[in-house]
Design an enzyme around this catalytic site. Sequence first.
Site, PDB file in Angstrom:
ATOM      1  N   LYS A 184      -8.344  -7.089 -20.262  1.00 58.46           N
ATOM      2  CA  LYS A 184      -8.124  -5.649 -20.323  1.00 58.46           C
ATOM      3  C   LYS A 184      -6.897  -5.319 -19.495  1.00 58.46           C
ATOM      4  O   LYS A 184      -6.920  -5.383 -18.269  1.00 58.46           O
ATOM      5  CB  LYS A 184      -9.318  -4.856 -19.805  1.00 58.46           C
ATOM      6  CG  LYS A 184      -9.167  -3.350 -20.071  1.00 58.46           C
ATOM      7  CD  LYS A 184     -10.166  -2.501 -19.305  1.00 58.46           C
ATOM      8  CE  LYS A 184      -9.701  -2.178 -17.904  1.00 58.46           C
ATOM      9  NZ  LYS A 184      -8.474  -1.334 -17.862  1.00 58.46           N
ATOM     10  N   GLU A 258     -11.662  -9.168  -6.235  1.00 64.03           N
ATOM     11  CA  GLU A 258     -10.648  -9.103  -5.175  1.00 64.03           C
ATOM     12  C   GLU A 258     -10.279  -7.641  -5.026  1.00 64.03           C
ATOM     13  O   GLU A 258      -9.720  -7.032  -5.931  1.00 64.03           O
ATOM     14  CB  GLU A 258      -9.445  -9.974  -5.544  1.00 64.03           C
ATOM     15  CG  GLU A 258      -8.519 -10.224  -4.361  1.00 64.03           C
ATOM     16  CD  GLU A 258      -7.435  -9.178  -4.269  1.00 64.03           C
ATOM     17  OE1 GLU A 258      -7.567  -8.263  -3.408  1.00 64.03           O
ATOM     18  OE2 GLU A 258      -6.478  -9.257  -5.031  1.00 64.03           O
ATOM     19  N   CYS A 292      -1.962  -5.962  -2.168  1.00 65.11           N
ATOM     20  CA  CYS A 292      -3.226  -6.041  -1.433  1.00 65.11           C
ATOM     21  C   CYS A 292      -3.121  -6.801  -0.114  1.00 65.11           C
ATOM     22  O   CYS A 292      -3.823  -6.486   0.843  1.00 65.11           O
ATOM     23  CB  CYS A 292      -4.302  -6.671  -2.315  1.00 65.11           C
ATOM     24  SG  CYS A 292      -3.881  -8.333  -2.907  1.00 65.11           S
ATOM     25  N   GLU A 391      -7.152   1.363   3.568  1.00 64.27           N
ATOM     26  CA  GLU A 391      -6.011   0.826   2.838  1.00 64.27           C
ATOM     27  C   GLU A 391      -5.196   1.988   2.273  1.00 64.27           C
ATOM     28  O   GLU A 391      -5.682   2.751   1.436  1.00 64.27           O
ATOM     29  CB  GLU A 391      -6.476  -0.091   1.708  1.00 64.27           C
ATOM     30  CG  GLU A 391      -5.331  -0.780   1.000  1.00 64.27           C
ATOM     31  CD  GLU A 391      -5.799  -1.758  -0.066  1.00 64.27           C
ATOM     32  OE1 GLU A 391      -5.184  -2.819  -0.206  1.00 64.27           O
ATOM     33  OE2 GLU A 391      -6.786  -1.451  -0.770  1.00 64.27           O
TER      34      GLU A 391
END
Length: 489
Positions: A184, A258, A292, A391
């Site tokens: 996807k 993740e 990340c 984050e």
Amino acid sequence: MIEYSTALSSNVRERFFIDGEWVASHSGARHVLVSPATEKPFMSVPLADATDVERAIAAARRAFDSGPWPKMSGAERSVYLQRLTEEIRLRLPLLAQLWTEQVGAPITFANGLLPVGITRFEFFSELAKTYEFEDARPTRRGHARVRREPVGVAALIAPWNATFPIVSQKIAAALAAGCTVVVKSPVESPLDALIIAECAAAASLPPGVLNVITAGRDEGAQLVQSRDVDKISFTGSVATGQWIARAAVDRMARVTLELGGKSAAILLDDVDLSSALAALTPFTMPFSGQICFAQTRILAPRARHDEVVSAYAEIVSKLKVGDPHDADTRIGPLLNAVQRDRVRAYIDRGVKEGARLALGGSGNVGFDKGYFVEPTVFADVAPDMTIAQEEIFGPVVSILPYDNIDDAVRIANDTPYGLSGSVYGRDPEQAYALACRMRAGNIGVNGVELAANVPFGGYKLSGVGREGGREGLEAYLETKAVFMPTAAG
């Protein structure tokens, strides 16, 4: 700038890849791609609906249940993977331009990181040839044949920020293991996986082994919840990863997640600051901090805090902000207005909570168009401040003072995340000893590195499982033990 009508085939621009064929979307719905640097639309792409998702899942299911792919030896699959890798290699310059145009990654950054995707295909292609998919172990009445078999149909859900290198790792590992896959693609950067599909067609992968659609959240949920999907590999937000985990556990589907990080870079007392910052700075706000593993917290000995702040802020102040197509640009735009405003809100909150602005923070980047945020450095940051805990996914770095090694470890580990980190000092073994105390899945000593043969993943909210290395292959395998009697005679 790319001329899309000539650089991209009509298949990549107008269709999905399902069951070895290029097919039109069922609904005819389309999504407009907007340049983060100019805020102007530059092309549109088809969107999948529920029917398209079902077609892709069914194709992968048939290819796994009845096709040759899972029955091949690892060496046989490796031949296809090698051909696929070479087709992709030919398209690296195009993929770099697409990364820049779709999501604003500076072209120099894109050219530097894109080869990571190729090395991941190369690694898993070689590993498929040498990996021991079966071994024999003695038992009381004979022996057991321990088989490692492909888990089945894998749904691979890629993020927008680094689609090519991340989806390359997922596809390469899953195919090497013998799985069939549905990819996807994110609506923000849909073209990367479709180009890989074009390469798969050129490499003559069997029908249904690799299927690629572009879809939104609802269709992603449909993919995750399908009982014909055996494995889900997702890279993205914590909230979505948690939802996927809950959905998967209902039917015990296998998952790899993740989910981001808040990585700490610890500078030891004896650190050579110039060499440490030269190694560290490129990883503190790469791609405007939208990666990340960005090292967004710098932990400095309290006695050297101001020295670190001054030296780091000076380096960052010289990074060129601007057009991501310019080879000299180091800080490009953020993905969109929502992301830009979110980052600005974090900067405002940092100021309100008492952190000191050492650089940036005004919001003035000098551009009339584009989703830019100026590089921002906070000093005197306390570990419990929002900017030190959450984050941000923008060009914002916090510098935190620490009193001793135990204090540095406490601060480094005092977030909900545990993806990455680094330690800098004159004695690598002393740095290694500190790294062993950090609760994170990937830690560099005197630098940050990605390697295809090394597992990547995190502790705590940073996710579940590992991608890369042998561990990444094994994430797509089930283990079966067959007990055999001693041969007669």
